[in-house]
Design an enzyme around this catalytic site. Structure first.
Site, PDB file in Angstrom:
ATOM      1  CE1 TYR A 228      41.661  69.029 -66.096  1.00 39.56           C
ATOM      2  CE2 TYR A 228      42.047  71.397 -65.100  1.00 39.56           C
ATOM      3  CZ  TYR A 228      41.310  70.067 -65.405  1.00 39.56           C
ATOM      4  OH  TYR A 228      39.910  70.431 -65.026  1.00 39.56           O
ATOM      5  N   GLY A 229      48.225  68.366 -67.177  1.00 38.34           N
ATOM      6  CA  GLY A 229      49.448  68.772 -67.767  1.00 38.34           C
ATOM      7  C   GLY A 229      49.888  68.609 -69.426  1.00 38.34           C
TER       8      GLY A 229
ATOM      9  CB  CYS B  67      45.207  74.310 -61.879  1.00 42.31           C
ATOM     10  SG  CYS B  67      45.736  73.238 -63.541  1.00 42.31           S
TER      11      CYS B  67
ATOM     12  CB  THR C 147      48.395  72.925 -66.147  1.00 39.71           C
ATOM     13  OG1 THR C 147      49.066  72.313 -65.413  1.00 39.71           O
ATOM     14  CG2 THR C 147      48.342  72.342 -67.499  1.00 39.71           C
TER      15      THR C 147
ATOM     16  CB  CYS D  71      53.047  71.415 -60.593  1.00 36.56           C
ATOM     17  SG  CYS D  71      51.584  70.420 -60.816  1.00 36.56           S
ATOM     18  CB  THR D  72      48.774  73.324 -57.011  1.00 37.24           C
ATOM     19  OG1 THR D  72      47.785  72.699 -58.032  1.00 37.24           O
ATOM     20  CG2 THR D  72      48.668  74.846 -57.337  1.00 37.24           C
TER      21      THR D  72
HETATM   22  N1  DGL Z   1      48.030  70.965 -60.385  1.00 35.80           N
HETATM   23  C1  DGL Z   1      47.852  71.229 -61.698  1.00 35.80           C
HETATM   24  C2  DGL Z   1      49.060  72.526 -61.890  1.00 35.80           C
HETATM   25  O1  DGL Z   1      49.293  73.169 -60.884  1.00 35.80           O
HETATM   26  C3  DGL Z   1      47.699  70.396 -62.682  1.00 35.80           C
HETATM   27  C4  DGL Z   1      48.700  69.288 -62.853  1.00 35.80           C
HETATM   28  C5  DGL Z   1      48.112  68.225 -63.685  1.00 35.80           C
HETATM   29  O2  DGL Z   1      47.095  68.133 -63.985  1.00 35.80           O
HETATM   30  O3  DGL Z   1      48.821  67.902 -64.581  1.00 35.80           O
HETATM   31  O4  DGL Z   1      49.608  72.603 -63.091  1.00 35.80           O
END
Ligand code: DGL
Length: 256
Positions: free
Chosen positions: A41-42, A72, A74, A182-183
């Protein structure tokens, strides 16, 4: 009936929140959706993240979830307010832990490793203004790291080199505290520790999220009782994925 707590992330990142949450709330059922079909998603435009979050929230509500954890950074930093306005369920979100880092630092220099979406969000900047006054915040986009984690390359040499290049500017500035924003990044903690100078504190807020889930469930009188039958369900929006390696539970394909 033991209604589940819904969790979702672009992929396996949100699984890093489960150990603390499940230790604190051992009777709660979990329903986790990893949106691998749209991961990462970033660097995605905000409207893509919002539309995916809507689709997944609807599915979690169909699964009868009583609370939704937006696992998440993001998504939380960009769209949690919108989800709260649109859906009749409580959300717990996660964002970079600037406040605890500002309390922990002695040098006044704090690194924040997170995605582009998170670091460019209004919520992140608000949090820095609110909690980071007098602190030198050194932000760094962890470009490519989510793909390394998803691809099972947590300890590869290439991942280590990539991490080194991301951490070098912070180390040069003399940070003594690093926020994992970020998780997915807690899955890289072993390699991160090998690179950071000794004594740098790593802030990971999974315990704070677990506490927040408990507080909300208590407030809404939705805590599962001791006699509830605990269920753990994991889904991915993409057939091929590594989610099962991290959950020690079967993963179902859920085309969304
Ligand atoms: N794990 C997500 C976060 O905490 C998303 C990272 C991604 O998909 O780029 O931001």
């Amino acid at each position: 009936m033991n209604r589940p707590i819904g969790f979702f992330d672009s992929g396996i990142g949100g699984v890093s929140l489960l150990p603390a949450a499940e230790a604190l709330l051992p009777f709660e059922s979990i329903c986790y959706i990893a949106d691998h079909a749209y991961s990462p998603y970033g660097e995605k435009p905000l409207n893509v993240v919002l539309n995916r979050a809507r689709v997944i929230t609807e599915k979690l509500l169909q699964f009868n979830c009583k609370l939704i954890v937006l696992a998440c950074n993001t998504a939380t930093t960009q769209i949690i307010d919108q989800l709260r306005a649109e859906f009749p369920v409580s959300f717990v979100g996660i964002e970079p832990a600037i406040k605890p880092a500002a309390i922990a630092t002695k040098t006044g220099k704090v690194g924040v490793l997170a995605t582009k979406g998170t670091l460019e969000s209004e919520l992140f900047h608000q949090s820095v203004t609110e909690h980071g006054s007098g602190i030198d915040i050194v932000p760094q986009i962890g470009k490519g790291l989510v793909t390394c984690v998803e691809g099972g390359k947590r300890e590869d040499q290439a991942t280590k080199e990539l991490l080194k290049s991301h951490l070098a500017p912070m180390i040069d500035k003399g940070i003594d505290t690093l926020v994992l924003g970020c998780t997915h990044y807690p899955f890289l903690i072993k390699t991160i520790r090998q690179i950071l100078p000794t004594g740098v504190t790593i802030i990971d807020n999974s315990q704070a999220i677990a506490n927040q889930i408990q507080r909300l469930l208590e407030k809404e009188k939705k805590l599962a009782g001791k006699d509830s039958v605990k269920k753990r369900q994991f889904y991915s929006t993409q057939k091929e994925n590594n989610l099962g390696l991290f959950t020690s539970a079967p993963v179902e394909y859920l085309p969304l």
